[in-house]
Design a protein around this motif. Structure first.
Motif, PDB file in Angstrom:
ATOM      1  N   ALA A  10      34.631  30.842  29.660  1.00  0.00           N
ATOM      2  CA  ALA A  10      35.333  30.708  28.377  1.00  0.00           C
ATOM      3  C   ALA A  10      34.467  29.965  27.355  1.00  0.00           C
ATOM      4  CB  ALA A  10      36.658  29.987  28.582  1.00  0.00           C
ATOM      5  N   ARG A  11      33.783  28.944  27.796  1.00  0.00           N
ATOM      6  CA  ARG A  11      32.927  28.187  26.872  1.00  0.00           C
ATOM      7  C   ARG A  11      31.702  29.001  26.441  1.00  0.00           C
ATOM      8  NH1 ARG A  11      33.539  22.022  29.149  1.00  0.00           N
ATOM      9  NH2 ARG A  11      35.693  21.834  28.448  1.00  0.00           N
ATOM     10  N   GLU A  12      31.174  29.783  27.344  1.00  0.00           N
ATOM     11  CA  GLU A  12      30.042  30.641  26.990  1.00  0.00           C
ATOM     12  C   GLU A  12      30.457  31.684  25.953  1.00  0.00           C
ATOM     13  OE1 GLU A  12      26.652  30.701  27.882  1.00  0.00           O
ATOM     14  OE2 GLU A  12      27.251  28.668  28.430  1.00  0.00           O
ATOM     15  N   ARG A  13      31.660  32.217  26.070  1.00  0.00           N
ATOM     16  CA  ARG A  13      32.132  33.217  25.101  1.00  0.00           C
ATOM     17  C   ARG A  13      32.362  32.597  23.736  1.00  0.00           C
ATOM     18  NH1 ARG A  13      36.976  35.192  28.237  1.00  0.00           N
ATOM     19  NH2 ARG A  13      36.125  33.953  29.844  1.00  0.00           N
ATOM     20  N   ARG A  14      32.728  31.317  23.694  1.00  0.00           N
ATOM     21  CA  ARG A  14      32.987  30.647  22.416  1.00  0.00           C
ATOM     22  C   ARG A  14      31.707  30.169  21.720  1.00  0.00           C
ATOM     23  NH1 ARG A  14      37.475  26.146  23.171  1.00  0.00           N
ATOM     24  NH2 ARG A  14      37.804  26.743  25.301  1.00  0.00           N
ATOM     25  N   ARG A  15      30.636  30.071  22.475  1.00  0.00           N
ATOM     26  CA  ARG A  15      29.387  29.549  21.913  1.00  0.00           C
ATOM     27  C   ARG A  15      28.768  30.577  20.975  1.00  0.00           C
ATOM     28  NH1 ARG A  15      25.308  26.643  25.883  1.00  0.00           N
ATOM     29  NH2 ARG A  15      25.072  28.715  26.747  1.00  0.00           N
ATOM     30  N   PRO A  16      28.303  30.125  19.795  1.00  0.00           N
ATOM     31  CA  PRO A  16      27.677  31.074  18.866  1.00  0.00           C
ATOM     32  C   PRO A  16      26.400  31.669  19.437  1.00  0.00           C
ATOM     33  CG  PRO A  16      27.761  28.841  17.940  1.00  0.00           C
ATOM     34  CD  PRO A  16      28.351  28.776  19.298  1.00  0.00           C
TER      35      PRO A  16
END
Length: 71
Positions: A64-70
């Motif tokens: 989830a954090r990887e998907r949110r990272r620009p």
């Protein structure tokens, strides 16, 4: 509640949905979340999460954090 499940299945699903949301919005450990949702054993909670969502709570948070990272 649908007629397809028992009350305990409903509450288990609700606990796991809460855990899923909390994993996205907090850095607390699985033990803290287990206590929040009323499950004494964090490892059992991790197993339930994996059965329901197909990945461990840690992998879920990381993805989830990887998907949110620009990019």
């Amino acid at each position: 509640m649908s007629s397809a499940g028992t009350a305990s299945e409903y509450w288990r699903a609700m606990r796991l949905q809460h855990l899923q949301w909390r994993r996205l919005n907090s850095d607390h450990s699985l033990a803290v979340f287990a206590d929040e949702v009323g499950i004494a054993d964090a490892s059992y909670l991790g197993k339930m999460f994996r059965r329901r969502f197909g990945q461990t709570p840690a992998a879920f948070r990381w993805d989830a954090r990887e998907r949110r990272r620009p990019a």
